[in-house]
Design a protein around this motif. Structure first.
Motif, PDB file in Angstrom:
ATOM      1  N   UNK A 124       7.082  -1.343   2.746  1.00 33.71           N
ATOM      2  CA  UNK A 124       8.440  -0.833   2.557  1.00 33.71           C
ATOM      3  C   UNK A 124       8.715  -0.574   1.075  1.00 33.71           C
ATOM      4  N   UNK A 125       8.283  -1.478   0.230  1.00 30.09           N
ATOM      5  CA  UNK A 125       8.445  -1.297  -1.213  1.00 30.09           C
ATOM      6  C   UNK A 125       7.665  -0.082  -1.695  1.00 30.09           C
ATOM      7  N   UNK A 126       6.488   0.103  -1.121  1.00 32.97           N
ATOM      8  CA  UNK A 126       5.688   1.277  -1.485  1.00 32.97           C
ATOM      9  C   UNK A 126       6.426   2.558  -1.106  1.00 32.97           C
ATOM     10  N   UNK A 127       6.995   2.559   0.085  1.00 38.05           N
ATOM     11  CA  UNK A 127       7.724   3.733   0.575  1.00 38.05           C
ATOM     12  C   UNK A 127       8.927   4.040  -0.316  1.00 38.05           C
ATOM     13  N   UNK A 128       9.632   2.981  -0.742  1.00 30.28           N
ATOM     14  CA  UNK A 128      10.827   3.143  -1.578  1.00 30.28           C
ATOM     15  C   UNK A 128      10.490   3.268  -3.060  1.00 30.28           C
ATOM     16  N   UNK A 129       9.191   3.206  -3.371  1.00 26.95           N
ATOM     17  CA  UNK A 129       8.717   3.332  -4.756  1.00 26.95           C
ATOM     18  C   UNK A 129       9.268   2.232  -5.661  1.00 26.95           C
ATOM     19  N   UNK A 130       9.338   1.018  -5.121  1.00 21.44           N
ATOM     20  CA  UNK A 130       9.737  -0.138  -5.916  1.00 21.44           C
ATOM     21  C   UNK A 130       8.556  -0.550  -6.789  1.00 21.44           C
ATOM     22  N   UNK A 131       8.773  -0.663  -8.077  1.00 20.90           N
ATOM     23  CA  UNK A 131       7.686  -0.987  -8.988  1.00 20.90           C
ATOM     24  C   UNK A 131       7.258  -2.449  -8.831  1.00 20.90           C
ATOM     25  N   UNK A 132       5.982  -2.654  -8.594  1.00 21.71           N
ATOM     26  CA  UNK A 132       5.406  -3.988  -8.492  1.00 21.71           C
ATOM     27  C   UNK A 132       3.905  -3.880  -8.731  1.00 21.71           C
ATOM     28  N   UNK A 133       3.314  -4.860  -9.409  1.00 22.09           N
ATOM     29  CA  UNK A 133       1.854  -4.823  -9.629  1.00 22.09           C
ATOM     30  C   UNK A 133       1.052  -4.962  -8.340  1.00 22.09           C
ATOM     31  N   UNK A 134       1.711  -5.323  -7.235  1.00 21.84           N
ATOM     32  CA  UNK A 134       1.015  -5.468  -5.949  1.00 21.84           C
ATOM     33  C   UNK A 134       0.802  -4.140  -5.233  1.00 21.84           C
ATOM     34  N   UNK A 135       1.403  -3.070  -5.739  1.00 21.57           N
ATOM     35  CA  UNK A 135       1.256  -1.765  -5.094  1.00 21.57           C
ATOM     36  C   UNK A 135      -0.078  -1.126  -5.472  1.00 21.57           C
ATOM     37  N   UNK A 136      -1.147  -1.819  -5.165  1.00 19.51           N
ATOM     38  CA  UNK A 136      -2.489  -1.318  -5.442  1.00 19.51           C
ATOM     39  C   UNK A 136      -3.134  -0.905  -4.122  1.00 19.51           C
TER      40      UNK A 136
END
Length: 344
Positions: free
Chosen positions: A174-186
């Motif tokens: 969901x965070x990836x879809x909303x483009x929420x910045x996080x170092x876990x989006x790898x």
């Protein structure tokens, strides 16, 4: 000398998943040029193919989930030499070979082949795929180093802890879809979630939640179609907001399909099964070779695709023809020991 592990018996629902994923991949790539054509077409011409594209994005996640289901569920003693030779090399070597093949094809510019263009594609290939569909391997091959580390952990974990990990991963999608910045989006983390989800669904019964997954998957498919249509209508150009492979909407659809196919695959008539098994067997080869067949129609210079684009029926025929020819080409490559390894 260590003996190679015995082969796992085939599971029909896994073959069904590979079958539908192979078809969906061809659909996605046939419809790819619509990104440039949407602005030129009236809504009643772009809506059917865009809708089909929006409903097909689960193909790549399904392939990864199937790999997680099978490879991470293997309870046999781990043999590193066998794993590297029969698992990793089986994907890595064809990828390297097709990288070179598509780089040579990419050297053709306006009907003239240029070694300089091909050499540049090969030079950049460690960081950039030489053909559009090969991007998958840059994310998929590293997972072969995740699987031997992740599998023994999850096979010893309590189911509730695994569910917590899966819930965290879904939040991350969901965070990836909303483009929420996080170092876990790898990418390696996002696709490892599909591995874990495939393993969990493979090893746990979901028949009690079939209605939930049917309703949720159908709702998300409708959401994809309506959302894509709305964005295109508003912007007057193609929108990929609902097309992400690592976003929550795609993950939910992939999970729903996995659960439903697992539950209902055995109801498929016996007469239809040989076709499903054949396409499943050659699904990897179909993925690798089908872009070759789309070169003439995807080339904007010859105008062929614009002719197809004005008819949904013509696009359907093109999709079926591409799938059939890719299957035939893959089958031919498997007939010789010199080329069989290219389409394992």
């Amino acid at each position: 000398m260590a003996q190679a592990p015995a082969a796992r018996p085939a599971l029909f629902y896994i073959e069904c998943l590979r079958f539908i994923a192979a078809i969906a991949v061809v659909v996605i790539h046939v419809l790819g040029p619509y990104r440039e054509l949407v602005a030129e077409l009236p809504w009643h011409q772009w809506l059917p193919p865009v809708s089909l594209n929006a409903m097909s994005r689960w193909a790549v996640p399904i392939f990864v989930m199937v790999s997680g289901a099978l490879l991470m569920s293997d309870q046999r003693p781990f043999n590193a030499a066998y794993y590297l030779r029969r698992r990793l090399a089986k994907v890595l070597l064809p990828f390297l070979a097709w990288t070179v093949i598509y780089a040579l094809i990419g050297g053709f510019q306006d009907g003239v082949w240029s070694w300089q263009v091909s050499a540049e594609l090969l030079e950049n290939s460690p960081n950039e795929h030489t053909w559009y569909h090969l991007w998958f391997f840059y994310d998929f091959i590293p997972l072969y180093f995740v699987i031997p580390l992740l599998a023994p952990l999850v096979n010893k974990m309590e189911p509730q802890r695994v569910l917590l990990l899966l819930a965290a991963w879904l939040v991350l999608t969901l965070m990836y879809w909303l483009k929420v910045e996080t170092p876990l989006r790898q990418n390696i983390i996002m696709y490892s979630g599909y591995l874990l989800m495939g393993w969990y669904l493979f090893n746990h019964d979901q028949r009690g939640q079939l209605k939930f997954w049917l309703a949720t998957g159908a709702a998300m498919l409708a959401f994809n179609v309506l959302g894509s249509a709305y964005y295109i209508w508003q912007q007057g150009e193609y929108s990929s907001v609902f097309m992400g492979y690592k976003s929550l909407n795609t993950a939910v659809i992939a999970i729903s399909l996995f659960v439903l196919v697992k539950a209902y695959a055995e109801r498929i008539p016996q007469r239809a099964r040989p076709l499903i098994k054949a396409v499943s067997k050659y699904s990897f080869g179909i993925y690798l070779v089908h872009p070759l067949l789309l070169i003439p129609v995807r080339d904007p210079a010859n105008g062929v695709y614009q002719w197809f684009a004005h008819s949904s029926i013509a696009l359907l025929v093109l999709t079926v023809a591409t799938l059939v020819l890719a299957f035939a080409f893959t089958w031919l490559l498997t007939r010789s020991s010199l080329t069989r390894w290219l389409v394992p």
